[in-house]
Design an enzyme around this catalytic site. Structure first.
Site, PDB file in Angstrom:
ATOM      1  N   ARG A 188       0.824  -1.217   0.000  1.00 36.74           N
ATOM      2  CA  ARG A 188       0.000   0.000   0.000  1.00 36.74           C
ATOM      3  C   ARG A 188       0.857   1.265   0.000  1.00 36.74           C
ATOM      4  NH1 ARG A 188      -4.755  -1.916   4.245  1.00 36.74           N
ATOM      5  NH2 ARG A 188      -6.035  -3.021   2.695  1.00 36.74           N
ATOM      6  N   GLY A 218      -9.769 -10.545  -0.306  1.00 38.14           N
ATOM      7  CA  GLY A 218      -8.526 -11.099   0.209  1.00 38.14           C
ATOM      8  C   GLY A 218      -8.208 -12.496  -0.276  1.00 38.14           C
ATOM      9  N   LYS A 247     -20.738 -18.270   3.097  1.00 41.08           N
ATOM     10  CA  LYS A 247     -22.160 -18.115   3.387  1.00 41.08           C
ATOM     11  C   LYS A 247     -22.883 -17.259   2.342  1.00 41.08           C
ATOM     12  CE  LYS A 247     -21.804 -18.549   8.431  1.00 41.08           C
ATOM     13  NZ  LYS A 247     -22.144 -17.913   9.725  1.00 41.08           N
ATOM     14  N   GLY A 263     -13.720  -4.279   1.372  1.00 39.27           N
ATOM     15  CA  GLY A 263     -15.095  -3.880   1.655  1.00 39.27           C
ATOM     16  C   GLY A 263     -15.672  -2.971   0.587  1.00 39.27           C
TER      17      GLY A 263
END
Length: 397
Positions: free
Chosen positions: A41, A351, A198, A374
């Site tokens: 980063r 990820g 999920k 996210g």
């Protein structure tokens, strides 16, 4: 997407002698002693900073680091190691400035690091007073942290409302361009791969994509739930039986558009969840009550690979099996290699997806690798990210 781009401002000569505030994403991993263990980063932030310095700006850079408590700074919260590493990459000293909200001294051609912005009281709640104080520090605000683009905080959103000029840095602009190419104006067929443990965590994404994509490939525990919805037995595999109606609704929505959610025809099973568990390939109709499905079978993998090779655009979020275990990695490996070999424009994020890309050495063959976990997921959900919204509004777009 209509936003002001920092690169354009630099090319126009509009940055010389201006105070430039860059919100970067320098939230890097550190060991117990505070040493940086992976600096991707920081290296990714360098082009924007160099662009500002070359244009003659007085440059301020800040970021969050970790999860500090607002108003309670601790040494472990410090961006000191980041400033040192950034200085090494830039070949110049990068002074670290604490307590900077009420004023910063920096001259054109200089760069300073502003201490961890999440320590400032009101940062996470996008406090207006804090946002206005930040805006007063600069003439140009540059958002270059896609990983925070889904958060409306003072240093990512509030400042952009009150500063004279708010624009997208090269990293953020690249994300915007890739997302627009993949989702807003895709070359067809558009194929999405959504995998995870999920359905509940990806249900909004699945629903959003089902209205747009030509093929929706599901993997992992999500695929197990879709197999149940299709009337197949999955043994003791991870699934969410209470969401079968939701899975069927996604299948039906796709079918109504002439699109599809491919259901595995063969799977790789084991009796226990372990790296050394014996793997058995079997037809999807032959799963025993004590079986765990840990990967798609070779027939399914090759069928999906053929479909990916015919795609115009591919969106990839998640491995299709337990690729960390050698016996159950084949499905993900074949999918990854097919995406790499396809002529389609591909965008990948998340990820586990990045880990799979690294494992199979295909980084250079993916059209665009998203830097925001996210934020990338929220884009797939069909949400407008706060950073995109405020920068578009400030541009008049």
């Amino acid at each position: 997407m209509n936003v002001i781009r920092f690169s354009d401002l630099c090319a126009q000569g509009a940055v010389a002698n201006q105070r430039v505030f860059i919100r970067a994403d320098l939230n890097v991993p550190q060991d117990a002693q505070g040493a940086i263990t992976e600096d991707t980063r920081i290296r990714a932030s360098v082009p924007c900073i160099q662009m500002a310095l070359a244009a003659g700006a007085a440059v301020m850079v800040t970021s969050h680091l970790g999860r500090p408590t607002e108003g309670a700074f601790k040494p472990a919260d410090s961006l000191g190691p980041v400033a040192q590493r950034l200085g090494e990459l830039l070949g110049r000293a990068v002074p670290l400035v604490a307590n900077w909200v009420d004023g910063v001294t920096v001259a054109p051609g200089q760069v300073v690091m502003l201490e961890n912005c999440r320590v400032n009281p009101g940062e996470k709640k996008n406090d207006e007073v804090l946002s206005r104080n930040m805006a007063a520090l600069c003439d140009i605000f540059v958002h270059d942290a896609f990983g925070t683009a889904h958060r409306a905080e003072a240093s990512t959103y509030g400042i952009a409302q009150f500063v004279p000029v708010a624009c997208a840095g090269p990293l953020l602009a690249a994300e915007m361009d890739a997302i627009s190419k993949a989702l807003l104006a895709p070359k067809r067929p558009l194929v999405a791969i959504v995998a995870g443990s999920k359905v509940s965590t990806k249900l909004t994404i699945l629903k959003s994509l089902s209205a747009n994509v030509d093929q929706l490939i599901v993997g992992g525990g999500i695929a197990n739930t879709f197999m149940l919805a299709a009337g197949l037995k999955i043994g003791k595999s991870l699934a969410e039986p209470d969401l079968l109606d939701q899975a069927r609704a996604v299948i039906e929505a796709m079918q109504a558009r002439g699109a599809a959610v491919p259901i595995p025809t063969d799977v790789v099973t084991a009796k226990t969840f372990a790296a050394d568990a014996p793997a058995t390939i079997k037809a999807a109709t032959d799963v025993d009550d004590d079986d765990l499905i840990l990967d798609i079978g070779p027939q399914t993998a090759h069928s999906l690979a053929e479909q990916l090779m015919r795609a115009g655009t591919i969106v990839w979020n998640g491995p299709v099996g337990v690729f960390e275990f050698a016996a159950f990695e084949n499905g993900t490996k074949i999918i990854a290699q097919a995406i790499a070999a396809s002529s389609a424009f591909s965008i990948a994020g998340g990820g586990d997806t990045l880990a799979a890309i690294a494992k199979y050495g295909i980084e250079s063959q993916i059209g665009y690798i998203s830097t925001g976990g996210g934020a990338f997921l929220e884009v797939l959900e069909g949400r407008t990210l706060p950073a995109f919204e405020v920068l578009g509004r400030r541009c008049g777009g």
